[in-house]
Design a protein around this motif. Structure first.
Motif, PDB file in Angstrom:
ATOM      1  N   THR A   1      -2.362  -0.482  -3.624  1.00 15.67           N
ATOM      2  CA  THR A   1      -3.040  -1.763  -3.769  1.00 15.67           C
ATOM      3  C   THR A   1      -4.510  -1.608  -3.415  1.00 15.67           C
ATOM      4  OG1 THR A   1      -2.412  -2.330  -1.509  1.00 15.67           O
ATOM      5  CG2 THR A   1      -1.004  -3.178  -3.275  1.00 15.67           C
TER       6      THR A   1
ATOM      7  N   ARG B   1      -5.507   2.458  -6.848  1.00 10.39           N
ATOM      8  CA  ARG B   1      -4.585   1.942  -5.841  1.00 10.39           C
ATOM      9  C   ARG B   1      -4.028   0.618  -6.312  1.00 10.39           C
ATOM     10  NH1 ARG B   1      -8.740   3.035  -1.007  1.00 10.39           N
ATOM     11  NH2 ARG B   1      -9.718   1.347  -2.120  1.00 10.39           N
TER      12      ARG B   1
ATOM     13  N   PRO C   1       0.839  -1.203   0.000  1.00 11.20           N
ATOM     14  CA  PRO C   1       0.000   0.000   0.000  1.00 11.20           C
ATOM     15  C   PRO C   1       0.879   1.261   0.000  1.00 11.20           C
ATOM     16  CG  PRO C   1       0.026  -1.029   2.179  1.00 11.20           C
ATOM     17  CD  PRO C   1       0.754  -1.955   1.242  1.00 11.20           C
ATOM     18  N   PRO C   2       0.333   2.387  -0.454  1.00 11.34           N
ATOM     19  CA  PRO C   2      -1.088   2.606  -0.742  1.00 11.34           C
ATOM     20  C   PRO C   2      -1.496   2.277  -2.161  1.00 11.34           C
ATOM     21  CG  PRO C   2       0.080   4.663  -0.930  1.00 11.34           C
ATOM     22  CD  PRO C   2       1.113   3.643  -0.552  1.00 11.34           C
TER      23      PRO C   2
ATOM     24  N   ASN D   1      -5.788  -1.077   0.218  1.00  8.55           N
ATOM     25  CA  ASN D   1      -4.540  -0.853   0.955  1.00  8.55           C
ATOM     26  C   ASN D   1      -3.989  -2.123   1.592  1.00  8.55           C
ATOM     27  OD1 ASN D   1      -4.059   1.859   0.407  1.00  8.55           O
ATOM     28  ND2 ASN D   1      -5.458   2.542   2.004  1.00  8.55           N
TER      29      ASN D   1
END
Length: 435
Positions: free
Chosen positions: A359, A414, A356-357, A362
């Motif tokens: 993904t 993300r 993260p961030p 998160n």
């Protein structure tokens, strides 16, 4: 003070990741031995972090086609497609791509990233609206930024939210372009394409599907999710890449719109980039034929992916929502994810670290890419190594019956890189699996 000072927070985060062990951003293999194995610092490792879904990078016919084209056509074209960079083989591959998809036209690009960049920045202009899935690839976001259309995100894989946002545009001038992906590269989930196509029809929008990870993987003939979902007639543009199932590099867009070829003189990333070298064109042309000639490649990929996914689920790992060539394992923390990735490398298994961030939700992830070229022994060895390290680090704590799939959430970009930028970055610069 220099112009690069603004990157100091990013550099600090990068240094912290490197201090924990191997540098996941600069892994340098001594040699790649096959689609499924390499040597790294003198040791053999199983490659479980490439997008070589059908294993065609070492296909004998593709290699021989490339070698012959290299001898006959040289190492490069040294020109763009609108200058001296169109050879007969470029035109042949475009015709075969168009025929493969049952479309009138196809355009080649030098990378898949460039295909999204070029098409999105060109077809939607000032006064138009692009509606993109929130988990879209970085190239989709950048293509939208390069153009002048208004960009609207809708919740990941949520046709109802897409319809609500289209409803808010009722009466506004301009075209509407919906953009989704066949397979999303972080969690491996597919778009609800039939439902999205229904929304597209209801609101009179256009629809672009990025089949980067689904070409050669889904559909009876390997044409991707568009074919599998039975909505080929509803899709106006299909963008894809040669760097995954086709085992090379480059990108394309196909369309059945009658005026599509005008984009050749309107699309700046197409017009002002050198064309793909003859060797790449030759290997991709042969790889495309292999997809059509050998459905067994997809069958082997599906079998390997399902075995790997089910094996991890049985051990209690929390995974993405469905089995497929991309299998991501949710980690309890960034620290554990980094330790897990380093331990796997020591155990002879290379996969991707995503933090993260950048993904979905998160969540720190270990992202695997399964190939048709993986043997049963390699799948078994990878499962054993992941399970042993997961138990040692306390990741596998719940019984399999209690493990829930990782569900993507949120409405922002993300997405993490497979090995390029899974550390804190500005949202506009989020990278993802390379195209």
């Amino acid at each position: 003070m220099t112009i690069l000072d603004k990157f100091q927070p990013l550099q600090g985060a990068y240094d912290a990741v490197r201090a924990a062990g191997q540098d996941p951003f600069t892994v340098c293999f001594d040699a790649v031995l096959s689609p499924s194995e390499a040597t790294l610092k003198g040791r053999r490792v199983i490659l479980l972090g490439t997008n070589n879904y059908l294993g065609l990078t070492f296909d004998g016919e593709c290699i021989e086609s490339a070698v012959e084209a290299l001898r006959q056509g040289g190492t490069g074209t040294t020109g763009s497609r609108i200058a001296n960079g169109t050879y007969d083989d470029h035109a042949v591959l475009e015709r075969r791509l168009a025929e493969f998809y049952g479309c009138r036209s196809a355009m080649l690009f030098s990378t898949g990233y460039q295909a999204n960049l070029g098409i999105l920045s060109t077809i939607a202009g000032r006064g138009d609206h692009i509606l993109i899935d929130a988990d879209s690839h970085a190239s989709i976001y950048d293509g939208c930024r390069l153009g002048q259309a208004e960009v609207i995100r809708f919740r990941h894989n949520d046709p109802d939210d897409l319809a609500r946002r289209l409803n808010r545009l009722k009466g506004a001038p301009g075209n509407r372009l919906i953009v989704v992906e066949g397979i999303y590269s972080m969690l491996g989930d597919t778009a609800p394409l039939a439902e999205i196509a229904a929304v597209k029809r209801e609101w009179g929008a256009h629809l672009l599907v990025d089949e980067a990870h689904s070409l050669g993987v889904l559909g009876r003939n390997g044409r991707g999710l568009v074919e599998q979902a039975g909505v080929e007639a509803d899709v106006d543009f299909i963008v894809g890449t040669f760097s995954k199932s086709l085992g090379a590099v480059g990108g394309f867009c196909v369309s059945d719109l009658p005026d599509f070829d005008v984009l050749r003189i309107a699309c700046r990333p197409y017009m002002f980039t050198a064309s793909l070298p003859p060797s790449v064109i030759a290997s991709v042309t042969r790889a495309l034929a292999r997809i059509q000639e050998e459905p067994g490649l997809r069958a082997r990929l599906t079998g390997n992916a399902e075995r790997f996914y089910r094996g991890l689920r049985a051990e209690g790992f929390v995974l993405g929502p469905q089995a497929g060539p991309i299998v991501s394992i949710r980690m309890p923390s960034t620290e554990v994810a980094i330790a897990f990735w380093n331990a796997l490398l020591e155990a002879g298994v290379y996969l991707n670290l995503a933090l993260p961030p950048a993904t979905p939700d998160n969540a720190p992830l270990l992202r695997s890419s399964v190939s048709a070229a993986h043997s049963e022994a390699q799948i078994g060895a990878a499962l054993a190594a992941i399970t042993a390290i997961g138990r040692e680090l306390g990741v596998v704590a719940a019984p399999a019956s209690r493990a829930e799939p990782l569900r993507p959430q949120g409405d922002g970009p993300r997405r993490a890189s497979m090995a390029a930028a899974p550390i804190p970055v500005a949202p506009a610069a989020v990278a993802e699996t390379t195209l």
